[in-house]
Scaffold this motif. Structure first.
Motif, mmCIF file in Angstrom:
data_model
loop_
_atom_site.group_PDB
_atom_site.id
_atom_site.type_symbol
_atom_site.label_atom_id
_atom_site.label_comp_id
_atom_site.label_asym_id
_atom_site.label_seq_id
_atom_site.Cartn_x
_atom_site.Cartn_y
_atom_site.Cartn_z
ATOM 1 N N SER A 142 7.439 -10.464 -5.865
ATOM 2 C CA SER A 142 6.949 -10.435 -7.240
ATOM 3 C C SER A 142 7.733 -11.367 -8.152
ATOM 4 C CB SER A 142 7.080 -9.027 -7.809
ATOM 5 O OG SER A 142 6.079 -8.215 -7.288
ATOM 6 N N PHE A 156 7.355 7.941 -6.260
ATOM 7 C CA PHE A 156 8.037 6.771 -5.718
ATOM 8 C C PHE A 156 7.777 5.462 -6.450
ATOM 9 C CE2 PHE A 156 7.357 9.794 -2.294
ATOM 10 C CZ PHE A 156 8.666 10.033 -1.951
ATOM 11 N N ASN A 196 -0.714 -1.416 -3.341
ATOM 12 C CA ASN A 196 -1.848 -1.456 -2.463
ATOM 13 C C ASN A 196 -2.190 -0.059 -1.961
ATOM 14 O OD1 ASN A 196 -3.612 -2.227 -0.595
ATOM 15 N ND2 ASN A 196 -2.364 -3.920 0.115
ATOM 16 N N SER A 219 12.913 -9.301 -7.298
ATOM 17 C CA SER A 219 11.915 -8.303 -7.637
ATOM 18 C C SER A 219 11.301 -7.798 -6.336
ATOM 19 C CB SER A 219 10.869 -8.926 -8.556
ATOM 20 O OG SER A 219 10.019 -7.939 -9.047
ATOM 21 N N HIS A 273 0.755 2.142 2.449
ATOM 22 C CA HIS A 273 0.419 0.838 1.907
ATOM 23 C C HIS A 273 0.026 -0.165 2.977
ATOM 24 C CE1 HIS A 273 1.581 2.120 -1.991
ATOM 25 N NE2 HIS A 273 2.754 2.487 -1.563
ATOM 26 N N PRO A 294 9.367 2.227 -2.509
ATOM 27 C CA PRO A 294 8.141 2.180 -1.729
ATOM 28 C C PRO A 294 8.134 0.968 -0.789
ATOM 29 C CG PRO A 294 7.651 2.564 -4.033
ATOM 30 C CD PRO A 294 9.109 2.303 -3.947
ATOM 31 N N GLU A 309 14.912 1.920 -0.224
ATOM 32 C CA GLU A 309 15.141 2.792 -1.364
ATOM 33 C C GLU A 309 13.985 2.804 -2.340
ATOM 34 O OE1 GLU A 309 18.801 1.061 -2.382
ATOM 35 O OE2 GLU A 309 19.958 2.618 -1.384
ATOM 36 N N TYR A 315 9.706 -2.321 -2.483
ATOM 37 C CA TYR A 315 9.898 -2.408 -3.922
ATOM 38 C C TYR A 315 11.379 -2.513 -4.274
ATOM 39 C CZ TYR A 315 9.256 -1.065 -8.818
ATOM 40 O OH TYR A 315 9.246 -1.032 -10.186
ATOM 41 N N ASP A 316 12.242 -2.060 -3.393
ATOM 42 C CA ASP A 316 13.676 -2.118 -3.679
ATOM 43 C C ASP A 316 14.242 -3.528 -3.501
ATOM 44 O OD1 ASP A 316 13.846 -2.478 -0.974
ATOM 45 O OD2 ASP A 316 14.915 -0.629 -0.544
ATOM 46 N N ARG A 317 13.366 -4.511 -3.377
ATOM 47 C CA ARG A 317 13.735 -5.930 -3.301
ATOM 48 C C ARG A 317 14.349 -6.331 -1.977
ATOM 49 N NH1 ARG A 317 16.171 -5.833 -9.341
ATOM 50 N NH2 ARG A 317 14.406 -4.719 -10.151
ATOM 51 N N ASN A 354 6.580 -8.134 -1.664
ATOM 52 C CA ASN A 354 5.246 -7.588 -1.444
ATOM 53 C C ASN A 354 4.675 -7.831 -0.064
ATOM 54 O OD1 ASN A 354 5.107 -6.745 -4.113
ATOM 55 N ND2 ASN A 354 4.504 -8.790 -4.765
ATOM 56 N N TRP A 357 6.073 -1.731 1.096
ATOM 57 C CA TRP A 357 4.740 -2.300 0.885
ATOM 58 C C TRP A 357 4.079 -2.770 2.169
ATOM 59 C CZ3 TRP A 357 3.779 -0.268 -3.322
ATOM 60 C CH2 TRP A 357 4.482 -0.462 -4.506
ATOM 61 N N SER A 363 4.973 3.488 3.656
ATOM 62 C CA SER A 363 4.462 4.327 2.589
ATOM 63 C C SER A 363 5.351 4.269 1.354
ATOM 64 C CB SER A 363 4.359 5.747 3.145
ATOM 65 O OG SER A 363 4.740 6.664 2.193
ATOM 66 N N SER A 364 4.839 4.793 0.275
ATOM 67 C CA SER A 364 5.670 4.785 -0.930
ATOM 68 C C SER A 364 6.787 5.800 -0.848
ATOM 69 C CB SER A 364 4.844 4.999 -2.190
ATOM 70 O OG SER A 364 3.703 5.717 -1.947
ATOM 71 N N ASP A 365 6.757 6.682 0.137
ATOM 72 C CA ASP A 365 7.864 7.639 0.240
ATOM 73 C C ASP A 365 9.077 7.011 0.923
ATOM 74 O OD1 ASP A 365 7.206 7.535 2.878
ATOM 75 O OD2 ASP A 365 6.758 9.656 3.110
ATOM 76 N N ARG A 366 9.146 5.708 0.934
ATOM 77 C CA ARG A 366 10.260 4.904 1.449
ATOM 78 C C ARG A 366 10.348 4.863 2.961
ATOM 79 N NH1 ARG A 366 15.309 7.180 -1.679
ATOM 80 N NH2 ARG A 366 14.746 6.707 -3.776
ATOM 81 N N SER A 367 9.410 5.469 3.617
ATOM 82 C CA SER A 367 9.558 5.539 5.061
ATOM 83 C C SER A 367 8.670 4.523 5.762
ATOM 84 C CB SER A 367 9.203 6.936 5.557
ATOM 85 O OG SER A 367 7.826 7.156 5.395
#
Lengths: 809, 305
Positions: B111, A286, A338, B90, B3, B45, B43, B65-67, B93, B47, B18-22
């Protein structure tokens, strides 16, 4: 040509120095790097140039678009450089032409061959790695053609039997095999020798597969990227293509390129939205491993400069720039991410999620409880293994485990601080704030605080009682005699300036005694576990054992040395007050230690209290002693005047205020507000109303967090602050409808204007309702709470028979 | 990989991202966690998540992360997107809700170096205010000040009750901590604070339950945690105090609801709790060792070059 100053090693090239040329160069389709890896060819709708990569810049070597006439044959969608022949280039044109170029030709026109066999745009050209003369093309018309460069036409045509071909790639390991990706989401595997049908076909993506790339080393690994924003890695060596990895990106994937020398890394660029070039670790699905964000528009082509160097990446984009990226300059989103989550719950529990190491499955490794040397520790509550990744065995390093740690019960370790939040709730519910005589309230609350091991708070209540109720209603006899004796003695002499200086002098003495009280504290800690209210009362009285005698002596000295007349007491009390205000700072630790004072020397304690307050260096349990001592000072100071002479309560109000502020400062706003309410008029005068308001609001906020609505309401009702009391008047108006005609009732009360009937009639028993009345908001019918409850437990319909399905919640 | 985890106002629900987008929501009941909802919509991760005050219903904000920043609302047991903000260039966060006195007001740090303040206008529309170039290279964390800065009350005993000032603190990749304050509808930098020598990872403004002074905790990549205090009601002078220097990156700081205990989590997979003692020294009062991190194994996650 320009050089980026911030990334000195990133070579950047802007096409053309003048605007005119820039606009003409427009869009570039793709690029490939030269076999010698010193040159790069850049191709686009309006450009076809070879650049030499030099230390700090790209230098144009050859412009392949020559002549005035701009043939559509040169409007490139793809370009390929032969792996074996330095001078051989092939381009794919948007009109379906496939052109080969020979750079070694001496003439300005380097074009060699032109195959105009495809009917639509050729999306991709690909040279065979080992064969000098074999060129493969994939076109929008759905076919792939294999050309022998020694002949003028194609050798064979492979018909994919589906929509446009987006990419074709020769396998680096299998001589005859090549993969083709299609707009309909399929990937086909072909054998060069068989043009009638593909060897294998499978659906790789949902939507077009824009790109595919064979792994340079791992035989049979094919990466595909599609519009569905995913990059997938397939194992083509097995009988059925098996999905090994799946990387989810944030935008559709236009190009995929494996990173040399890094087994799990691949670079992608996107077709829209995202201008960055991402390098992924396929095991980490990801978050990109690295990202290059230099481009200002969509990146259209990427190429690793050298087949065995993972550090140099070339890229071209629609913003008319060509970059050479050095890997060291890449952003590392994965490192930046993080890996831990932490949250402090309102009940004092802590939720913590952290990265799980590879060896985490090892059952031998367990969560350790906290370090027991520290005052609070946690137990782990219901471990919740939480797979963030699509648990593949390779991806162990990116899983997290979520734990909720709960404060340990106080069973093992009888520490009054344990489970602060529970005692908060207990106290909030059981505190009696009004409705009884002051002394009784204090006693009641002290008892409750005591039961919950909040000794300091309990003591405060008792002292308050002493202060304001004169002690005569005291139910604890131990308290009175003790207090009485001392007050009697002191009362005559007063705690004069000498007494003060005496205390000051004994500071040195206190220093020496530092160790000793420490031990005593621990001892008394244990003792205190069994401490009852009786012992407690002694603590409040404060003088017992050695300390008492010492104190007595001291006081005797005071008597002899003090020449102060009795009526000078008020100023002394004020002088003392200063000490008191400081003193409470030392109180902090009482909570962690429980009530110690009784067994220990009072004098030491006092000094220490002073010391900790003044110097602020005595931490931990040591200060615990000082605390009681500090309390004792306030006790003495106020009890003396109380018994010795009758002083108005205003004298000790400052001490009380200091106490309130102390609790508030320590975050125990509950004690502050509770005492404030019980004291009522007695203390509220001395505290600024805004401050009070803040305290009240803070306490109410806390109560609401713990869902103690009734307590909150009571606090609001009892508050002496106008602003707080007003909270109860907020949003309290209810608009009612008449139950028979449904007209809104006016302000007149229960009589409906229109139908002249009493609106508050119970629908079940038809009597007027006094007391709790419950309505259905839908049909306006209602009645006695109990009647309605009984009725509705039997039938869902309105008792009036109006047919409404009433809902009472 | 999780995260962020946040408990709601009552401590009965836990949201993780989580970074799995969920974004997942767990009900915490009787010591166990039951997955109550799984919010899909990002879409990339995710944060950070943040719960709004319950007076607005169950409202959760998440940033990715998908802004995008997505604000979710639970209605009738199902979670729906209330609003989606995509004004950042970007990765976003950090998200943080302001105190409920200000209504639904969300700060987002990205970011791209900017901070957006989204306010709900009541009719379901949201108004973004963007502070450009808040932190060069990027903003990592935002945290709102409580609606009541106690100092202002204590020191202005008889003054008229002023409307509370909207303030928040942000920390970024420029190693700076900045305090922002709203003036006439515009956000202005009120204070710039420098103490860290590397990226600031998290900032947390302490709740002001009875506390007389404003307090901010900050932690950084350099392993240091600072406690900033301000006794000046005007918010002019903040003094840093080093809580501790940890051996590894410190990722998070979190205050207890009464604001007197600070939880710190660091790269060594440990959580420690800190409390201020009488004399103003911060003492470690608890140490939760995860015991299952990478502490004992070889460091397999070293970045590859």
């Amino acid at each position: 040509m320009s050089l980026l100053t911030s990334h000195a090693r990133i070579v950047r090239h802007e096409f053309g120095t003048s605007l005119e040329e820039l606009s003409r160069s427009g869009h570039r389709g793709t690029l490939t790097s030269h076999r010698d890896y010193l040159d790069v060819v850049v191709a686009g709708r309006n450009i076809l140039k070879v650049f030499a990569i030099e230390e700090e810049a790209f230098v144009e070597k050859v412009n392949l678009r020559v002549g005035r006439r701009t043939s559509v044959n040169y409007s490139c969608s793809d370009v390929a450089w032969h792996q074996l022949d330095d001078n051989l280039l092939a381009t794919a044109a948007t009109n379906g032409a496939v052109v080969t170029w020979n750079l070694s030709r001496s003439s300005r026109n380097k074009q060699e061959l032109l195959f105009a066999e495809h009917k639509r745009t050729v999306n991709k050209v690909c040279f065979h790695q080992a064969e000098l003369h074999t060129l493969l093309s994939g076109s929008q018309d759905g076919s792939m053609k294999c050309f022998d460069l020694r002949r003028k036409d194609s050798v064979c045509t492979f018909n994919g039997q589906s929509e446009s071909v987006r990419d074709v790639q020769f396998s680096p390991r299998d001589y005859f095999a090549f993969a083709a990706s299609f707009e309909n989401g399929n990937v086909q595997l072909w054998d060069l020798r068989r043009s009638d049908r593909c060897e294998r076909m499978f659906t790789a993506h949902n939507g077009p597969v824009f790109s595919c790339d064979w792994h340079p080393e791992d035989r049979g690994w094919l990466a595909t990227g599609g519009r569905d924003k995913m990059v997938k890695v397939w194992d083509m060596a097995s009988a059925r293509p098996r999905e090994l990895f799946c990387v989810q990106t944030i935008a559709s994937v236009a190009r995929v390129k494996w990173r040399p020398e890094r087994r799990y890394h691949l670079a992608t660029c996107s077709m829209m939205v995202d201008h960055t070039i991402n390098v992924w670790d396929v095991r980490r699905p990801f978050i990109p491993f690295a990202a290059f964000e230099e481009h200002r528009d969509v990146t259209t082509g990427i190429a690793w400069r050298l087949p065995h160097d993972p550090h140099l990446l070339l890229s071209g984009a629609k913003d008319c720039t060509l970059f050479q990226h050095i890997f060291k300059d890449a952003k590392r989103p994965a490192d930046r991410a993080n890996p831990e989550a932490l949250c402090f719950g309102p009940r004092g529990d802590v939720a913590f999620a952290a990265k799980e190491g590879l060896s985490a499955n090892d059952p031998a490794r367990r969560a350790l409880p906290g370090d027991r040397r520290n005052p609070f520790f946690f137990i782990r509550k219901a471990p919740e293994p939480y797979d963030a990744s699509l648990t593949q065995q390779h991806s162990g390093s990116v899983c997290s485990v979520l734990n909720v740690f709960q404060r340990c019960d106080a069973k093992e370790k009888l520490n009054p601080l344990e489970n602060e939040s529970e005692s908060f709730v207990e106290l909030a519910q059981r505190y009696c704030l009004a409705g009884r005589p002051f002394a009784e309230l204090c006693d009641h609350n002290a008892r409750i605080a005591m039961e919950l091991c909040r000794h300091q708070v309990a003591q405060t209540w008792l002292i308050l009682k002493l202060l304001y109720a004169g002690g005569d209603a005291s139910p604890s006899p131990a308290l009175l005699p003790n207090g009485g004796i001392f007050c009697g003695k002191d009362g005559s002499s007063g705690l004069g300036g000498d007494g003060m200086s005496e205390r000051g002098k004994s500071e040195g003495h206190g220093d020496g005694g530092l160790e000793e009280p420490n031990e005593e504290t621990e001892g008394s800690d244990v003792e205190n576990l069994t401490a009852s209210v009786g012992l407690y009362a002694a603590a409040a009285g404060l003088y017992s054992g050695n300390g008492e005698e010492e104190r007595l002596e001291l006081l005797d000295q005071d008597t002899t040395t003090s020449d102060f007349p009795e009526f000078s007491l008020p100023p002394e009390a004020f002088a003392l007050r200063h000490e008191i205000v400081d003193g409470p700072a030392g109180l902090e630790h009482l909570q962690t230690n429980g009530p110690d004072g009784p067994g220990s020397g009072d004098e030491d304690g006092t000094d220490e209290g002073m010391r900790s307050a003044c110097q602020g260096k005595v931490g931990g349990s040591t200060a615990g002693l000082g605390i009681t001592a500090a309390e004792s000072v306030s006790l003495i100071s106020v009890s003396q005047p109380l018994f010795g002479q009758t002083l108005p309560p205003e004298v000790f109000a400052p001490a009380v205020i200091a106490m309130l502020e102390f609790y508030a400062e320590r975050g125990d706003v509950q004690s502050t507000v509770s005492t404030l309410i019980v004291l009522g008029e007695k203390a509220s005068g001395g505290v600024d109303t805004l401050v009070q308001e803040h305290w009240y609001l803070s306490y109410l906020e806390l109560l609401q967090r713990f869902r103690l609505w009734d307590v909150a309401t009571q606090v609001i009702r009892l508050s002496t602050c106008a602003a707080i009391s007003a909270l109860n008047h907020d949003s309290t108006s209810l608009n009612l409808n008449c139950s028979s005609c449904r007209r809104a009732l006016g302000a007149k009360g229960w009589l409906c204007d229109r139908c002249r009937r009493c609106a508050s009639v119970c629908a079940v028993c038809h009597h007027a309702v006094k007391g709790l009345f419950v309505w259905c908001q839908g049909c306006s019918h209602g009645g006695h709470l109990k009647h309605m409850h009984d009725w509705l437990s039997a039938s869902p319909h309105c008792p009036t028979g109006c047919g409404h399905l009433c809902e009472y919640t | 990989m999780i995260h962020d985890a946040q408990m709601d106002y009552y401590g009965t629900r836990l949201a993780t991202c989580s970074s799995d987008r969920s974004v997942k929501i767990f009900d915490i009941k009787n010591g166990s966690q039951i997955l109550a909802a799984d919010l899909r919509g990002h879409e990339g991760p995710v944060w950070q998540v943040a719960w709004a005050h319950p007076m607005f219903g169950n409202v959760l904000a998440s940033c990715s992360y998908d802004r995008k920043v997505i604000i979710w609302k639970e209605e009738g047991g199902t979670w729906d997107r209330l609003y989606e903000y995509d004004g950042h260039d970007s990765s976003v966060n950090s998200v943080s809700w302001a105190s409920h006195e200000f209504g639904l007001l969300l700060a987002c740090g990205s970011s791209d170096g900017s901070i957006s303040v989204l306010s709900c206008l009541g009719d379901g529309t949201w108004e973004p205010h963007k502070i450009s170039n808040a932190h060069t290279i990027g903003c990592n964390a935002v945290s709102w000040a409580p609606a009541v800065i106690p100092g202002t009350l204590m020191d202005a005993p008889s003054g008229p009750k002023s409307t509370p000032v909207k303030r928040f603190v942000s920390g970024g990749c420029d190693n700076l901590i900045k305090i922002w304050r709203e003036e006439d509808g515009q956000w202005a930098e009120e204070k710039k604070m420098e103490a860290h020598s590397d990226w600031v990872r998290d900032v947390a403004w302490a709740p002001s339950i009875g506390l007389p002074s404003g307090t901010i905790a900050s932690c950084s990549q350099d392993g240091r945690v600072f406690i900033w205090t301000c006794d000046d009601p005007a918010g002019g002078s903040w003094t840093p105090k080093l809580l501790h220097k940890f051996g590894d990156v410190v990722w998070h700081v979190s205050w207890s609801i009464t604001g007197n205990i600070l939880a710190v989590s660091g790269g060594d997979n440990k959580v420690s709790l800190w409390k201020e003692s009488t004399d103003g020294q911060w003492k470690c009062v608890s140490d939760v060792n995860k015991g299952q991190g990478i502490s004992s194994g070889p460091d397999e996650t070293r970045p590859e070059q």
